[in-house]
Design an enzyme around this catalytic site. Sequence first.
Site, PDB file in Angstrom:
ATOM      1  N   GLU A   1       0.741  -1.137   0.032  1.00 15.06           N
ATOM      2  CA  GLU A   1       0.193   0.095  -0.039  1.00 15.06           C
ATOM      3  C   GLU A   1       0.949   1.339  -0.052  1.00 15.06           C
ATOM      4  O   GLU A   1       0.395   2.277  -0.604  1.00 15.06           O
ATOM      5  CB  GLU A   1      -0.989  -0.002   1.312  1.00 15.06           C
ATOM      6  CG  GLU A   1      -1.917  -1.067   1.385  1.00 15.06           C
ATOM      7  CD  GLU A   1      -3.053  -1.036   0.042  1.00 15.06           C
ATOM      8  OE1 GLU A   1      -3.093   0.110  -0.444  1.00 15.06           O
ATOM      9  OE2 GLU A   1      -4.012  -1.880  -0.009  1.00 15.06           O
TER      10      GLU A   1
ATOM     11  N   ARG B   1       0.523   3.728  -3.530  1.00 10.74           N
ATOM     12  CA  ARG B   1       0.238   5.067  -2.696  1.00 10.74           C
ATOM     13  C   ARG B   1       1.114   6.290  -2.740  1.00 10.74           C
ATOM     14  O   ARG B   1       0.915   7.336  -3.385  1.00 10.74           O
ATOM     15  CB  ARG B   1      -0.685   5.035  -1.644  1.00 10.74           C
ATOM     16  CG  ARG B   1      -1.830   4.045  -1.764  1.00 10.74           C
ATOM     17  CD  ARG B   1      -2.904   4.320  -0.547  1.00 10.74           C
ATOM     18  NE  ARG B   1      -3.672   2.778  -0.503  1.00 10.74           N
ATOM     19  CZ  ARG B   1      -5.128   2.875  -0.180  1.00 10.74           C
ATOM     20  NH1 ARG B   1      -5.359   3.927   0.364  1.00 10.74           N
ATOM     21  NH2 ARG B   1      -5.668   1.818  -0.105  1.00 10.74           N
TER      22      ARG B   1
ATOM     23  N   ASP C   1      -5.161 -10.078  -8.177  1.00  9.17           N
ATOM     24  CA  ASP C   1      -5.748  -9.323  -9.129  1.00  9.17           C
ATOM     25  C   ASP C   1      -4.477  -8.512  -9.832  1.00  9.17           C
ATOM     26  O   ASP C   1      -4.399  -8.655 -11.236  1.00  9.17           O
ATOM     27  CB  ASP C   1      -6.760  -8.214  -8.789  1.00  9.17           C
ATOM     28  CG  ASP C   1      -6.349  -7.338  -7.750  1.00  9.17           C
ATOM     29  OD1 ASP C   1      -5.158  -7.648  -6.892  1.00  9.17           O
ATOM     30  OD2 ASP C   1      -7.103  -6.516  -7.426  1.00  9.17           O
TER      31      ASP C   1
ATOM     32  N   GLU D   1     -12.367   0.781 -10.357  1.00  7.93           N
ATOM     33  CA  GLU D   1     -11.989  -0.366 -11.320  1.00  7.93           C
ATOM     34  C   GLU D   1     -12.971  -0.208 -12.428  1.00  7.93           C
ATOM     35  O   GLU D   1     -12.354  -0.540 -13.779  1.00  7.93           O
ATOM     36  CB  GLU D   1     -12.057  -1.784 -10.661  1.00  7.93           C
ATOM     37  CG  GLU D   1     -10.712  -2.006  -9.683  1.00  7.93           C
ATOM     38  CD  GLU D   1     -11.034  -1.500  -8.338  1.00  7.93           C
ATOM     39  OE1 GLU D   1      -9.959  -1.513  -7.675  1.00  7.93           O
ATOM     40  OE2 GLU D   1     -12.214  -1.239  -7.957  1.00  7.93           O
TER      41      GLU D   1
ATOM     42  N   THR E   1      -1.091   0.489 -10.311  1.00  8.13           N
ATOM     43  CA  THR E   1      -2.478  -0.081  -9.763  1.00  8.13           C
ATOM     44  C   THR E   1      -3.194   0.971  -8.933  1.00  8.13           C
ATOM     45  O   THR E   1      -4.383   0.715  -8.555  1.00  8.13           O
ATOM     46  CB  THR E   1      -2.337  -1.391  -9.101  1.00  8.13           C
ATOM     47  OG1 THR E   1      -3.592  -1.863  -8.990  1.00  8.13           O
ATOM     48  CG2 THR E   1      -1.736  -1.242  -7.679  1.00  8.13           C
TER      49      THR E   1
END
Length: 672
Positions: free
Chosen positions: A303, A307, A436, A571, A660
């Site tokens: 994360e 980010r 994913d 998404e 992502t």
Amino acid sequence: MYPPQRKDFVSLTLGDQHSYTNGKHRRQSCWRKWKQLSRLQRSLVLFLLAFLFICGILSYPSLMEQWRGFSDRSVKEYWVDMDNRGLRPIPPGLVPKLPVVPVPEVIQDIPLEVLPELQRPSVPILPKPPAMRKPPSKRGPPALQKRGNVTDWQVKDKEEPVAKKDEEEGKEAKTVISWRGAMIEEEQGTELQPTAHGKEAETPADSEGATPKPVTVKNVDRVEAVREAFRHAWKGYKAFAWGHDELKPISKTHGEWFGLGLTLIDALDTMWILGLKDEFEEARKWVETELSFSKNVDVNLFESTIRILGGLLSTYNLTGDTLFLDKAKDIGSRLMPAFKTPSKIPFSDVNIGKGTAHPPRWTTDSTVAEVTSIQLEFRELSRLTHDPQYQTAVEEVTRQVHKLEGKHDGLVPMFINTNSGKFTRRGAFTLGARADSYYEYLLKQWLQGGKKETELLEDYIQAIEGVKKNLLRQTSLSKLTFIGELSNGRLSPKMDHLVCFLPGTLALGAHNGLPADHMDLALQLIETCHQMYVQMETGLSPEIAHFNLQYHNGRDIDVKPADRHNLLRPETVESLFYMYRFTKDSKYRDWGWDILQSFNKHTRVPSGGYTSIGNVRDPLNPAPRDKMESFFLGETLKYLFLLFSDDRELISLDKYVFNTEAHPLPIWPSTS
């Protein structure tokens, strides 16, 4: 003669005595029964009587106050109260003739200033004749109409003085819906749009008696609507959560995860792309003066990479401001202890102050998506700093996963052990949570490196074939194509909203020369993701959907109570952006517009910010969860803006790849 008189006298006396004796006897009997009770029983009775007496004392003032207030209330106050409810008494002898007004199933997006009467659809409305306006017939969430050069999307109604007076009287009628104490704007939106039949919606008249003017799609400034949504979210963050990780918009406070200003850093490149210079400058100042990574805090490697590191690298590449590269190098170096494991598969958690790393408390495993979805960022950090240690560490992970046993037709399990470096808990395969972005980063690393790393491309193509062979199914009713989950050879018709990244990724691959059937599959899957929104009563997708492989209750999609939340995820709008860029089919813009309006209608908080909700099946009480994830600003609004923008060179997909978390990183020059 005397005896009869004595008899009468005696008879009368005896009668009185008998009556008196009975009453006394009853009183003595009650007292005897009371004395026969045990001490505990008498205590309970006395306690109950005392409790009832106290309750009566407490309720007496409030009851008297209510009756006094009702009796003392003036006629004027009574009329104001009735007006606030949307009802006014009809004067005696006057029965107004009401015009026939068609009522749409869902009230269209009409400015609150223009149509205060429509703010309570659940209350019978008796509108005042001078202020009557015809609501449009378009189905869907409401919106505010932009007029002229209104920068903050706040519409100022230019009406006659009489109309303005009516608006002031009805100011309190601009209601909000109360969801268990949370005050959310009821009819919040962005603007009018055409009806489902292609007819133009009508704008409210600017003054009484004026002819309504049609509004076409060309009048709609959807780009500006996204800017307004961002400003509204930013207003809440700045007021109640400045410098903190996440905004809690309903309670008007903040939440912390790492204590590193996640929302602010995630939104830096979004503000730059949207052209919000003032907001960007105040955020930059905070990064320069307040952001410090010298904290004794555990952060999640994945994360914080996607980010924070991704956001700083992206902002540096867009602006050229070395402040962001210096901060990126600082956090990147502090994350490196995670790779100090026996297998070189990184731990999930790092203490960026102490320089130590560890797995979660409950396991020695890391998730496959986490360890294989940090490569774009660390590779870019090495390219910019000319320090190979970052790229070396993440590419070692890629090489090990490439050669690992335990895959199923290119599909990978969800967990990998940091000690042995091998897959664990084999037999479960999904494109949802924990796996994913592994597939996403195979393709994007290949693109980032100039299409030279063939092992990445081979793994990606094999995985897509594995998806088609093992996970692809269709519903029985409408033949919606979806991606299920495989567990020990058994398919579950369950699909996370996270899987809706796949249509965009498939389209990106087809755009770069991969098989044409990848685009065919993308077209089918984006329709399914769209249906996950439109089949819900709020127009917003659940976190997880279950698809019906057999005819059941006339629906393609079922949602379990625990899966009905919506976290403002990006998404689907991400894939809509890719699909529009590559096909130029305007329906993808329309679908994205519907999603934005649903966000505005059901998740927008008046004081600033947007909230995730707990129930997409209940438009009257969607159960706000009081949390605005950082990715709403970092991803969702960014992709919506790019979807509506006509500038194809704004983050060209031939020059950038998105990580992502929607942070664009440049495709390397051929000399890199």
